[in-house]
Design an enzyme around this catalytic site. Structure first.
Site, short mmCIF file in Angstrom:
data_model
loop_
_atom_site.label_atom_id
_atom_site.label_comp_id
_atom_site.label_asym_id
_atom_site.label_seq_id
_atom_site.Cartn_x
_atom_site.Cartn_y
_atom_site.Cartn_z
N ASN A 134 11.12 -22.11 -63.75
CA ASN A 134 11.34 -23.55 -63.91
C ASN A 134 12.29 -24.15 -62.88
O ASN A 134 12.15 -25.30 -62.49
CB ASN A 134 11.88 -23.79 -65.32
CG ASN A 134 11.50 -25.15 -65.83
OD1 ASN A 134 10.64 -25.81 -65.27
ND2 ASN A 134 12.15 -25.57 -66.89
N PRO A 159 14.59 -15.38 -66.87
CA PRO A 159 14.99 -15.04 -65.49
C PRO A 159 13.86 -15.30 -64.50
O PRO A 159 12.69 -15.09 -64.84
CB PRO A 159 15.31 -13.55 -65.56
CG PRO A 159 15.17 -13.12 -66.96
CD PRO A 159 14.56 -14.22 -67.75
N GLU A 160 14.21 -15.74 -63.31
CA GLU A 160 13.19 -15.94 -62.27
C GLU A 160 13.16 -14.69 -61.39
O GLU A 160 13.97 -13.77 -61.55
CB GLU A 160 13.48 -17.22 -61.50
CG GLU A 160 13.60 -18.39 -62.49
CD GLU A 160 13.31 -19.78 -61.92
OE1 GLU A 160 12.75 -19.87 -60.82
OE2 GLU A 160 13.65 -20.75 -62.61
N LYS A 197 8.04 -11.32 -62.14
CA LYS A 197 9.01 -11.09 -63.21
C LYS A 197 8.85 -9.71 -63.84
O LYS A 197 9.39 -9.44 -64.91
CB LYS A 197 8.86 -12.20 -64.25
CG LYS A 197 9.15 -13.59 -63.64
CD LYS A 197 8.94 -14.71 -64.63
CE LYS A 197 9.21 -16.05 -63.96
NZ LYS A 197 9.00 -17.18 -64.88
N ARG A 218 -3.20 -8.59 -61.42
CA ARG A 218 -3.30 -9.86 -62.16
C ARG A 218 -2.27 -10.87 -61.70
O ARG A 218 -2.29 -12.02 -62.14
CB ARG A 218 -3.11 -9.58 -63.67
CG ARG A 218 -4.30 -8.90 -64.32
CD ARG A 218 -4.22 -8.96 -65.84
NE ARG A 218 -3.14 -8.14 -66.37
CZ ARG A 218 -3.27 -6.84 -66.70
NH1 ARG A 218 -4.44 -6.24 -66.54
NH2 ARG A 218 -2.26 -6.17 -67.19
N ARG A 251 7.38 -26.27 -70.41
CA ARG A 251 8.79 -26.27 -70.01
C ARG A 251 9.15 -27.67 -69.55
O ARG A 251 8.28 -28.48 -69.23
CB ARG A 251 9.01 -25.29 -68.86
CG ARG A 251 8.53 -23.87 -69.12
CD ARG A 251 9.40 -23.13 -70.11
NE ARG A 251 10.74 -22.91 -69.61
CZ ARG A 251 11.07 -21.93 -68.77
NH1 ARG A 251 10.15 -21.10 -68.32
NH2 ARG A 251 12.31 -21.79 -68.35
#
Ligand SMILES: [Zn+2]
Length: 274
Positions: A167, A2-3, A52, A126, A263
């Site tokens: 992606n 999932p984005e 995410k 981060r 990817r």
């Protein structure tokens, strides 16, 4: 995977269903039993997303930190919660707005842990800026991009640079701006970067609203071009993502594909010249 728009949508769904009320928490599968016991009966005080990562807040107890990874999934339901099916890591049950009951099941996440405010901050420190957050600082991303010899396609997937882009968005935003995915970050102009960032902000907000990724401009919609709509389990209308070998909607050249940053990358060599 999932984005970011999916995770922001999940945060919103959790807020709407459980926010400001006591929830019952359990880990039917057992792997999060200790954490679930600590939040059981507590008020869900907030739900946030950064890239995410999903954070569910329980005042005085901490945050449940969830990363779905490749296979994780949240499902929601209304009414009395049925017997859990499959490997449910976390189940939340609430009264719901109308008192009829709501529940959510989390299965298969890469991460589901109870953390402190400081630990949450460390996770966020981060991560790069998230185009879907009002507090995002695109300068921080530009500082990394503009110094890097790494390709812009890999940089966009690096969560330390920009959080939440996956992606689909990386392929589509580079196409929309005619940028060769193999161009190094430091080869981008400030104007190009600003345009990419602004576009990500707009596209990803639409993604949250519609719960799918659509990236084609009005003149390239199926009706406008007299072409059949896209058939893909992924959903929306896109320019290049998973369209390898198919004609580019703009120039008609076949869309290309190659592996990059673990990817598949998709692009049009004619519209995105090197
Ligand atoms: Zn093209």
């Amino acid at each position: 995977m999932p984005e970011g728009h999916t995770i922001h949508r999940l945060a919103r769904d959790c807020r709407e269903r459980f926010g400001g009320r006591k929830v019952r928490a359990a880990s039917p599968q057992g792997k999060f039993a200790d954490g679930a016991a600590l939040i059981d009966g507590q008020v869900l005080s907030g739900a946030q997303a950064h890239g995410k990562h999903l954070f569910l807040g329980f005042d005085g107890t901490g945050w449940v930190h969830v990363h779905l990874g490749l296979y994780g999934k949240f499902t929601f339901g209304t009414g009395p919660a049925p017997a859990p099916v499959g490997q449910v890591r976390l189940r939340l049950v609430g009264d719901g707005e109308d008192g009829g009951g709501v529940y959510a099941d989390l299965r298969g996440p890469t991460r589901c842990e109870l953390i402190t405010e400081d630990e949450k901050q460390a996770v966020e420190d981060r991560l790069g800026p998230d185009p879907l957050r009002a507090d995002a600082d695109p300068e921080a991303a530009w500082a990394r991009v503009s110094r890097s010899r790494t390709t812009i396609a890999a940089l966009l997937m690096d969560q330390k640079v920009v959080a939440g882009v996956g992606n689909v968005y990386r392929a589509e935003v580079l196409f929309r701006h005619g940028i060769d995915p193999y161009r190094p970050g430091r080869g981008l102009s400030r104007t190009e970067w600003d345009a990419i960032w602004d576009d990500l902000v707009g596209l990803m907000h639409e993604g949250v609203r519609d719960n799918r990724i659509d990236t084609v401009r009005p003149q390239h919609e199926p009706e406008a071009m007299g072409r059949a709509p896209r058939v893909d389990d992924h959903g929306g209308e896109v320019y290049v993502y998973r369209r390898a070998g198919m004609p580019c909607h703009v120039c008609g050249e076949p869309v290309r594909t190659a592996g990059l940053a673990a990817r598949n990358l998709f692009w049009c060599a004619a519209c995105q010249p090197g």
